[in-house]
Scaffold this motif. Structure first.
Motif, PDB file in Angstrom:
ATOM      1  N   VAL A   1     -15.485  -9.386  -7.435  1.00 56.32           N
ATOM      2  CA  VAL A   1     -16.125  -9.873  -6.211  1.00 56.32           C
ATOM      3  C   VAL A   1     -17.580  -9.469  -6.275  1.00 56.32           C
ATOM      4  O   VAL A   1     -17.907  -8.292  -6.433  1.00 56.32           O
TER       5      VAL A   1
ATOM      6  N   TRP B   1     -12.742  -1.534  -3.598  1.00 55.89           N
ATOM      7  CA  TRP B   1     -13.445  -2.773  -3.916  1.00 55.89           C
ATOM      8  C   TRP B   1     -12.601  -3.548  -4.907  1.00 55.89           C
ATOM      9  O   TRP B   1     -11.832  -2.963  -5.681  1.00 55.89           O
ATOM     10  N   ILE B   2     -12.733  -4.839  -4.897  1.00 55.87           N
ATOM     11  CA  ILE B   2     -11.995  -5.690  -5.816  1.00 55.87           C
ATOM     12  C   ILE B   2     -12.927  -6.084  -6.960  1.00 55.87           C
ATOM     13  O   ILE B   2     -13.983  -6.682  -6.718  1.00 55.87           O
TER      14      ILE B   2
ATOM     15  N   THR C   1       0.834  -1.203   0.000  1.00 53.80           N
ATOM     16  CA  THR C   1       0.000   0.000   0.000  1.00 53.80           C
ATOM     17  C   THR C   1       0.864   1.246   0.000  1.00 53.80           C
ATOM     18  O   THR C   1       0.674   2.161  -0.806  1.00 53.80           O
TER      19      THR C   1
ATOM     20  N   GLU D   1      -8.655  -2.633  -8.943  1.00 57.97           N
ATOM     21  CA  GLU D   1      -7.945  -3.666  -8.194  1.00 57.97           C
ATOM     22  C   GLU D   1      -8.575  -5.013  -8.535  1.00 57.97           C
ATOM     23  O   GLU D   1      -9.801  -5.147  -8.546  1.00 57.97           O
ATOM     24  N   VAL D   2      -7.731  -5.985  -8.831  1.00 62.20           N
ATOM     25  CA  VAL D   2      -8.215  -7.336  -9.103  1.00 62.20           C
ATOM     26  C   VAL D   2      -7.512  -8.309  -8.163  1.00 62.20           C
ATOM     27  O   VAL D   2      -6.469  -8.007  -7.594  1.00 62.20           O
ATOM     28  N   TYR D   3      -8.107  -9.458  -8.023  1.00 60.03           N
ATOM     29  CA  TYR D   3      -7.555 -10.540  -7.216  1.00 60.03           C
ATOM     30  C   TYR D   3      -7.478 -11.758  -8.133  1.00 60.03           C
ATOM     31  O   TYR D   3      -8.426 -12.530  -8.249  1.00 60.03           O
TER      32      TYR D   3
END
Length: 106
Positions: A105, A101-102, A5, A42-44
């Protein structure tokens, strides 16, 4: 703690200063991405990595491939908007817009 971060925030600031209105930080700038803007989300990748053949890719390459392939397929299936505006309780949207938030999801 939170090294990623703290390392990433200066880069986000750099992008904002460099690109100005041409970039949309999702969901911080809003849940809908305006036409003509590039989006940073943001991705996971672990959500999708196992769903695509690995072939001879390294784990990092597989994560990048899976994220790109998922985004492409979801867009082609006309389902990307469902993930860009996930179903939440009304009071959760403002919180997620501040905390993040991702994408992917539900």
């Amino acid at each position: 703690m939170a090294k990623s971060t703290h390392a990433g925030i200066p880069w986000l600031r750099y992008l904002r200063l460099r690109l100005g209105e041409r970039i949309h930080f999702w969901p911080f700038d809003g849940w809908e991405i305006p036409m003509g803007k590039s989006a940073l989300v943001e991705v996971y990748p672990s959500l999708w990595s196992k769903g695509f053949p690995r072939d001879d890719r390294t784990p990092d390459q597989q994560d990048a491939y899976a994220a790109a392939a998922w985004l492409r397929q979801t867009d082609l299936d006309d389902r990307l908007d469902d993930f860009l505006k996930p179903v939440m309780l009304p009071g959760e949207y403002p919180v997620a817009q501040v905390e993040g938030w991702i994408l992917g999801v539900a």
